[in-house]
Design an enzyme around this catalytic site. Sequence first.
Site, PDB file in Angstrom:
ATOM      1  N   HIS A  24       0.848  -1.209   0.000  1.00 16.66           N
ATOM      2  CA  HIS A  24       0.000   0.000   0.000  1.00 16.66           C
ATOM      3  C   HIS A  24       0.877   1.251   0.000  1.00 16.66           C
ATOM      4  CE1 HIS A  24      -3.104  -2.621   2.289  1.00 16.66           C
ATOM      5  NE2 HIS A  24      -3.608  -2.409   1.089  1.00 16.66           N
ATOM      6  N   LYS A  48     -16.080  -7.979   5.832  1.00 21.19           N
ATOM      7  CA  LYS A  48     -15.183  -8.816   6.617  1.00 21.19           C
ATOM      8  C   LYS A  48     -14.992  -8.179   7.995  1.00 21.19           C
ATOM      9  CE  LYS A  48     -12.237  -6.879   3.090  1.00 21.19           C
ATOM     10  NZ  LYS A  48     -11.358  -7.041   2.000  1.00 21.19           N
ATOM     11  N   ARG A  97      -1.977  -6.076  -8.336  1.00 19.80           N
ATOM     12  CA  ARG A  97      -0.726  -6.808  -8.133  1.00 19.80           C
ATOM     13  C   ARG A  97      -0.535  -7.881  -9.193  1.00 19.80           C
ATOM     14  NH1 ARG A  97      -2.698  -8.103  -2.211  1.00 19.80           N
ATOM     15  NH2 ARG A  97      -4.475  -8.352  -3.580  1.00 19.80           N
ATOM     16  N   SER A 135      -2.848  -7.725   2.949  1.00 17.83           N
ATOM     17  CA  SER A 135      -3.165  -7.597   4.375  1.00 17.83           C
ATOM     18  C   SER A 135      -3.623  -8.943   4.928  1.00 17.83           C
ATOM     19  CB  SER A 135      -4.288  -6.570   4.581  1.00 17.83           C
ATOM     20  OG  SER A 135      -3.885  -5.304   4.141  1.00 17.83           O
TER      21      SER A 135
HETATM   22  O1  PNS Z   1      -8.967  -2.945   0.359  1.00 13.22           O
HETATM   23  P1  PNS Z   1     -10.236  -3.477  -0.229  1.00 13.22           P
HETATM   24  O2  PNS Z   1     -10.955  -4.332   0.800  1.00 13.22           O
HETATM   25  O3  PNS Z   1     -10.031  -4.199  -1.524  1.00 13.22           O
HETATM   26  O4  PNS Z   1     -11.182  -2.206  -0.532  1.00 13.22           O
HETATM   27  C1  PNS Z   1     -12.473  -2.342  -1.052  1.00 13.22           C
HETATM   28  C2  PNS Z   1     -13.235  -1.009  -0.977  1.00 13.22           C
HETATM   29  C3  PNS Z   1     -13.351  -0.539   0.452  1.00 13.22           C
HETATM   30  C4  PNS Z   1     -12.521   0.012  -1.807  1.00 13.22           C
HETATM   31  C5  PNS Z   1     -14.657  -1.269  -1.596  1.00 13.22           C
HETATM   32  O5  PNS Z   1     -15.267  -2.325  -0.923  1.00 13.22           O
HETATM   33  C6  PNS Z   1     -15.564  -0.032  -1.550  1.00 13.22           C
HETATM   34  O6  PNS Z   1     -15.396   0.869  -2.332  1.00 13.22           O
HETATM   35  N1  PNS Z   1     -16.519  -0.014  -0.603  1.00 13.22           N
HETATM   36  C7  PNS Z   1     -17.424   1.128  -0.430  1.00 13.22           C
HETATM   37  C8  PNS Z   1     -18.860   0.770  -0.819  1.00 13.22           C
HETATM   38  C9  PNS Z   1     -19.131   1.034  -2.275  1.00 13.22           C
HETATM   39  O7  PNS Z   1     -18.969   2.123  -2.781  1.00 13.22           O
HETATM   40  N2  PNS Z   1     -19.556  -0.040  -2.974  1.00 13.22           N
HETATM   41  C10 PNS Z   1     -19.828   0.009  -4.387  1.00 13.22           C
HETATM   42  C11 PNS Z   1     -18.575  -0.219  -5.185  1.00 13.22           C
HETATM   43  S1  PNS Z   1     -18.800  -1.378  -6.424  1.00 13.22           S
END
Ligand code: PNS
Length: 165
Positions: A24, A48, A97, A135
């Site tokens: 990150h 999660k 990645r 993570s």
């Molecule tokens: O680090 P991660 O877990 O891959 O991040 C995922 C994240 C938090 C970026 C994604 O789940 C998100 O944007 N959540 C917010 C809710 C949202 O906007 N959902 C619609 C997107 S398709």
Amino acid sequence: MEPEAGNGVTAVYPGSFDPVTNGHLDLIARGAKIFGRLIVAVAQNLDKDPLFGVEERMEMLEAVTFEFRNVEVDIFGGLLMDYARAKGARVVLRGIRAVSDYEYELQMAMMNRKIEPEIETVFMMPGEAYSYVSSRLVKELARLGGSVKGLVPKLVEERLRGKVS
Ligand code: PNS
């Protein structure tokens, strides 16, 4: 002399950051060079069950991004696109990645474009040394007594030790 990322583009780099890894951090360093303002946005509501609370995730990010003048850390809830719009962001930054990341990222980017067509998702690759760091695996390694040295910042290493001991 390093050129400043002086353009007026605000980018949001969203994620769970549970916890922040060196992968990150590598992406943040790359993004900070390109975008005028980079907001690292920690997701509050996760499907999660996170190991670290949202405040602690943010606090660790703040500590390890201290040196970047154009990087801010924030917490967001609800729809990412609502948050990005409210912050005046034109870009959502995500890291890829490996090919295995692509399908999920593509789906998310397309859904986000449907919600807000004016905000572009930009993908960047972390340095290859971090191409296998996540993570989830870092937490598993720490939980099972393995060393996470070099995979996460020192501060996170200590916090992880405290959590799993
Ligand atoms: O680090 P991660 O877990 O891959 O991040 C995922 C994240 C938090 C970026 C994604 O789940 C998100 O944007 N959540 C917010 C809710 C949202 O906007 N959902 C619609 C997107 S398709």
